[in-house]
Design a protein around this motif. Structure first.
Motif, short mmCIF file in Angstrom:
data_model
loop_
_atom_site.label_atom_id
_atom_site.label_comp_id
_atom_site.label_asym_id
_atom_site.label_seq_id
_atom_site.Cartn_x
_atom_site.Cartn_y
_atom_site.Cartn_z
N GLN A 29 -35.84 -30.72 -40.64
CA GLN A 29 -35.35 -29.44 -41.15
C GLN A 29 -34.77 -28.58 -40.03
N SER A 64 -46.17 -24.48 -34.60
CA SER A 64 -44.98 -23.85 -35.18
C SER A 64 -44.22 -23.02 -34.15
N TYR A 72 -38.84 -25.63 -49.33
CA TYR A 72 -38.06 -25.57 -48.09
C TYR A 72 -37.32 -26.88 -47.82
N ARG A 73 -37.83 -27.97 -48.37
CA ARG A 73 -37.22 -29.28 -48.16
C ARG A 73 -36.56 -29.84 -49.40
N ASP A 131 -44.07 -25.51 -42.80
CA ASP A 131 -42.76 -25.00 -43.20
C ASP A 131 -42.81 -23.52 -43.54
N ASN A 142 -42.30 -28.78 -52.16
CA ASN A 142 -41.96 -28.01 -50.97
C ASN A 142 -40.54 -27.49 -51.13
N TRP A 193 -42.92 -21.68 -40.37
CA TRP A 193 -41.59 -21.76 -39.75
C TRP A 193 -40.64 -20.77 -40.42
N THR A 197 -47.80 -30.12 -44.48
CA THR A 197 -46.38 -29.98 -44.15
C THR A 197 -45.82 -28.70 -44.75
N THR A 234 -40.60 -31.62 -40.33
CA THR A 234 -40.26 -30.30 -39.80
C THR A 234 -39.11 -30.41 -38.81
#
Length: 237
Positions: free
Chosen positions: A61, A135, A214-215, A227, A212, A230, A223, A58
């Motif tokens: 990112q 978060s 987001y990654r 995310d 994921n 977030w 995780t 996190t």
């Protein structure tokens, strides 16, 4: 004459034996102390490693999104929260960065050490921001670091994380040794690895990991959950 010499020899031998016992006892105590210290250090390192694993991706990112060093973020969290073990970082406060003030009207007053700028410390009661979750704590830290006050910590304004830590001293913290403390943590745990962009992988699912988006990589479900929270926070703002 012989009797006096005999008494003297007995005294010398006795003193030697007593000294030997004292040396052995001292050596044993030192070994025990070293063993205790080694075990305590190992336990702390294990706790810190686990803590890094819980926020590392996190942080990576956030670093990419906000032009800041993830290594510095993680090191500050370790230092300020004692690797997530401090009372301030525990529920219901979740303040992992020792940020003072209020957050959405919420705060908690705690005793803290301050530095007068010359290395002399003193204690004072201060209000610290109280968050509802990890978060929120991470998001608020990112928002704080993007303010002009901390422009000296941005990647675009620095050549390395060391420049960023220097910019934190006297602004983020009154501790005159703050930069060196943060830098030692970064070096010891190899946190600069988190300053690199995440590796992109193909979509799908594998084993106990989930994709994921987001990654752009596989992570565990926890995780992904962080995310998602977030992302929701950023969209809300």
């Amino acid at each position: 004459m012989y009797r006096h010499l005999k008494k003297y020899l007995i005294f010398i031998v006795g003193a030697f034996i007593c000294s030997l016992f004292l040396v052995l006892a001292f050596t044993t105590d030192r070994k025990n102390d070293n063993s205790v210290n080694a075990k305590a250090e190992a336990a702390y390192n294990q706790t810190t490693t686990a803590f890094i694993g819980s926020i590392g991706e996190t942080a990576r990112q956030i670093g990419q999104d906000y032009n800041i060093y993830a290594s510095v973020l993680i090191a500050q969290a370790i230092l300020e929260s004692n690797s997530g073990q401090s009372g301030l970082s525990q529920a219901p406060y979740y303040n992992f960065f020792g940020i003072k003030g209020t957050y959405n009207g919420n705060s908690v007053t705690m005793r803290t050490w301050e530095d007068d700028g010359t290395g002399k410390t003193y204690e004072i009661d201060q209000p610290f921001r109280s968050y509802g979750s990890l978060s929120d704590s991470l998001a608020d830290y990112a928002a704080l670091m993007t303010s002009s006050t901390y422009a000296g910590t941005w990647k675009s304004n620095t050549s390395s994380y060391a420049d960023a830590t220097q910019a934190l001293t006297g602004t983020y913290a009154t501790d005159s040794l703050y930069a060196s403390r943060v830098e030692r943590i970064i070096a010891y745990y190899g946190l600069t690895a988190y300053d690199q962009a995440p590796v992109t992988q193909t979509t799908g699912s594998t084993g106990s990991l989930v994709w994921n988006r987001y990654r752009g990589s596989y992570t565990d479900a926890e995780t992904l959950s962080i995310d998602e929270a977030w992302a929701s926070y950023k969209n809300y703002k």
